[in-house]
Scaffold this active site. Structure first.
Site, short mmCIF file in Angstrom:
data_model
loop_
_atom_site.label_atom_id
_atom_site.label_comp_id
_atom_site.label_asym_id
_atom_site.label_seq_id
_atom_site.Cartn_x
_atom_site.Cartn_y
_atom_site.Cartn_z
N HIS A 52 0.84 -1.19 0.00
CA HIS A 52 0.00 0.00 0.00
C HIS A 52 0.88 1.24 0.00
CE1 HIS A 52 0.49 -0.55 4.48
NE2 HIS A 52 0.76 0.73 4.36
P1 TYD Z 1 -1.95 -2.26 7.27
O1 TYD Z 1 -1.58 -0.83 7.41
O2 TYD Z 1 -2.52 -2.71 5.96
O3 TYD Z 1 -0.71 -3.18 7.69
P2 TYD Z 1 0.52 -3.85 6.88
O4 TYD Z 1 1.13 -2.82 6.01
O5 TYD Z 1 1.42 -4.31 7.98
O6 TYD Z 1 0.03 -5.02 6.10
O7 TYD Z 1 -2.97 -2.61 8.44
C1 TYD Z 1 -3.39 -3.93 8.71
C2 TYD Z 1 -4.79 -3.86 9.30
O8 TYD Z 1 -4.79 -3.16 10.55
C3 TYD Z 1 -5.81 -3.15 8.41
O9 TYD Z 1 -7.03 -3.87 8.47
C4 TYD Z 1 -6.00 -1.80 9.06
C5 TYD Z 1 -5.70 -2.06 10.53
N1 TYD Z 1 -5.08 -0.90 11.18
C6 TYD Z 1 -5.80 -0.13 12.08
O10 TYD Z 1 -6.99 -0.39 12.34
N2 TYD Z 1 -5.21 0.93 12.68
C7 TYD Z 1 -3.92 1.27 12.43
O11 TYD Z 1 -3.40 2.26 13.02
C8 TYD Z 1 -3.17 0.46 11.50
C9 TYD Z 1 -1.74 0.77 11.18
C10 TYD Z 1 -3.78 -0.60 10.91
#
Ligand code: TYD
Length: 134
Positions: A52
């Site tokens: 992302h």
């Molecule tokens: P994501 O940012 O996609 O993590 P990664 O890059 O490690 O794969 O987040 C994973 C999940 O956690 C997604 O469903 C959103 C949730 N999330 C929150 O609810 N609050 C937050 O502050 C973060 C960073 C993620």
């Protein structure tokens, strides 16, 4: 302050005998006000996370334990690889950086973030990101 992904070497206070402390302070060695801190852990080694980019968010990311590899891509097509292999190394990520993340066994990622969580701030579709015109 370079507005491209780069490693910030944070100071280590201490010694090999006593151990170390590293400090992050908003608007001092962190170039934004920290609104949110999160950490991730127990990520399996064969999993690629990330996938992302953010419209507005700036981050500094640490591997407080283990080793974490970031592969980054900006809207101009510039790619880079960063290995976080010390708790004193922070990876500064400005906004609009696509990233893939790989974790070593038992790695712990700590993120200092400039904004509260907002799902609308994410590009989760690579084509949407690539075609974005700020
Ligand atoms: P994501 O940012 O996609 O993590 P990664 O890059 O490690 O794969 O987040 C994973 C999940 O956690 C997604 O469903 C959103 C949730 N999330 C929150 O609810 N609050 C937050 O502050 C973060 C960073 C993620």
């Amino acid at each position: 302050m370079m507005n491209i992904p780069h490693i910030i070497e944070f100071s280590k206070i201490g010694s090999p005998d006593l151990g170390y402390i590293t400090v992050a302070e908003a608007q001092k060695n962190v170039p934004f006000d920290i609104k949110r801190v999160y950490w991730t852990y127990y990520t399996p080694q064969d999993i690629i996370r990330g996938g992302h980019a953010h419209k507005k968010l700036q981050q500094i990311i640490f591997a407080v334990s283990g080793t974490i590899e970031f592969n980054t891509l900006d809207l101009q097509g510039n790619t880079d690889t960063f290995i976080l292999d010390s708790p004193a190394k922070g990876l500064y990520l400005p906004h609009l950086i696509w990233r893939d993340i790989k974790f070593s066994h038992s790695a712990v990622l700590l993120c200092l973030a400039s904004e509260l969580y907002d799902e609308k701030d994410y590009f989760r579709d690579f084509e949407d990101f690539k075609n974005y015109e700020p």
